[in-house]
Design an enzyme around this catalytic site. Structure first.
Site, PDB file in Angstrom:
ATOM      1  N   SER A 138       0.815  -1.228   0.000  1.00  0.00           N
ATOM      2  CA  SER A 138       0.000   0.000   0.000  1.00  0.00           C
ATOM      3  C   SER A 138       0.841   1.268   0.000  1.00  0.00           C
ATOM      4  O   SER A 138       0.424   2.306   0.504  1.00  0.00           O
ATOM      5  CB  SER A 138      -0.974   0.006   1.183  1.00  0.00           C
ATOM      6  OG  SER A 138      -1.838  -1.110   1.118  1.00  0.00           O
ATOM      7  N   ARG A 139       2.033   1.187  -0.561  1.00  0.00           N
ATOM      8  CA  ARG A 139       2.934   2.322  -0.706  1.00  0.00           C
ATOM      9  C   ARG A 139       3.474   2.859   0.616  1.00  0.00           C
ATOM     10  O   ARG A 139       4.008   3.961   0.673  1.00  0.00           O
ATOM     11  CB  ARG A 139       2.239   3.474  -1.480  1.00  0.00           C
ATOM     12  CG  ARG A 139       1.898   3.133  -2.929  1.00  0.00           C
ATOM     13  CD  ARG A 139       3.192   2.851  -3.709  1.00  0.00           C
ATOM     14  NE  ARG A 139       2.958   2.706  -5.150  1.00  0.00           N
ATOM     15  CZ  ARG A 139       2.872   1.534  -5.773  1.00  0.00           C
ATOM     16  NH1 ARG A 139       2.954   0.407  -5.083  1.00  0.00           N
ATOM     17  NH2 ARG A 139       2.710   1.478  -7.075  1.00  0.00           N
TER      18      ARG A 139
END
Length: 259
Positions: free
Chosen positions: A234-235
């Site tokens: 999710s970065r």
């Protein structure tokens, strides 16, 4: 009219023809639109939809030693063992006297506590920019391992003796390649370059290739900042940066950065 145009598009191995926004498209087997022109069909999906959710191991604080070279060596060796394509490829970024940046991929040819070394033609654009502004950045990208390393620091030419020793270790074809090119300068066509290669191969057929001094040699970047990046889900990536002090002893400090 629309019916006639769709009939002209017809069908093919990639799918049913279609007309969209005044251009020729076809639908691929997976439903993605493919732009067609008179030469080829191209992928035409949305760049903004391209994404990968990283999920391999983390870069924990406990994994980061006091100084960065040991971690770089570990990551570099793991990239080699993972058969990453040209693990020593790095993006070298320089800035001209006028403040204009430029970047290109070069190959790392050595590293130790003194810095990171690569070789080039001293008449090339990158060499001229480094002579005028002796600071640069290196970026390694090992996508298969979801890792990147960014290195910044001051750059200087290495000794003539060190450059000559490396040149002698290169394969003969690479020696000819270094000698043949006035790097970054225009040339009439590919045929002219190939003719020059053939000429030099014939000239040095029975003797060692002359070291192209003073027009060729190495640079060394002495790092004062090294950042290790590890892709996470999710970065929410891991980033640990080392910064070298300018004072006596030039000690490294380490800290975690937000993604």
């Amino acid at each position: 009219m629309l019916g006639r145009m769709l009939m002209m598009l017809g069908t093919g191995p990639l799918g049913v023809g279609a007309l969209r926004l005044g251009r020729l498209w076809s639908v691929g087997l997976n439903g993605a639109p493919l732009l067609a022109d008179s030469h080829t069909r191209r992928w035409a999906g949305s760049v903004s939809d391209l994404r990968k959710d990283y999920g391999q191991e983390a870069l924990r604080d406990d994994d980061a030693p006091e100084a960065p070279l040991a971690l770089f060596q570990q990551w570099f060796e793991e990239a080699v063992e993972a058969d990453v394509l040209e693990p020593n490829a790095m993006c070298l970024s320089t800035v001209s006297e006028a403040g204009r940046p430029s970047a290109r991929v070069v190959l790392l040819k050595g590293y130790d506590s003194e810095g990171f070394v690569w070789y080039t033609n001293y008449g090339s654009r990158k060499a001229q920019e480094l002579d005028a502004n002796p600071f640069a950045a290196l970026t390694f990208w090992w996508g298969d391992l979801e890792r990147s390393v960014r290195i910044e620091g001051r750059v200087q030419r290495i000794s003539k003796e060190e450059s000559e020793a490396y040149f002698r270790s290169r394969p003969r074809g690479s020696q000819i390649g270094a000698l043949v090119s006035e790097q970054s300068r225009p040339i009439e066509n590919r045929q002219a370059l190939d003719a020059r290669v053939a000429e030099l191969k014939a000239k040095y057929e029975d003797e060692g290739v002359a070291v192209p001094m003073p027009d060729w040699g190495g640079f060394r970047l002495e790092p004062d900042r090294i950042e290790f990046w590890k892709g996470r889900s999710s970065r929410v990536h891991d980033r640990i940066v080392y910064v070298r002090s300018a004072g006596e002893g030039r000690a490294w400090t380490r800290q975690r950065l937000q993604p």
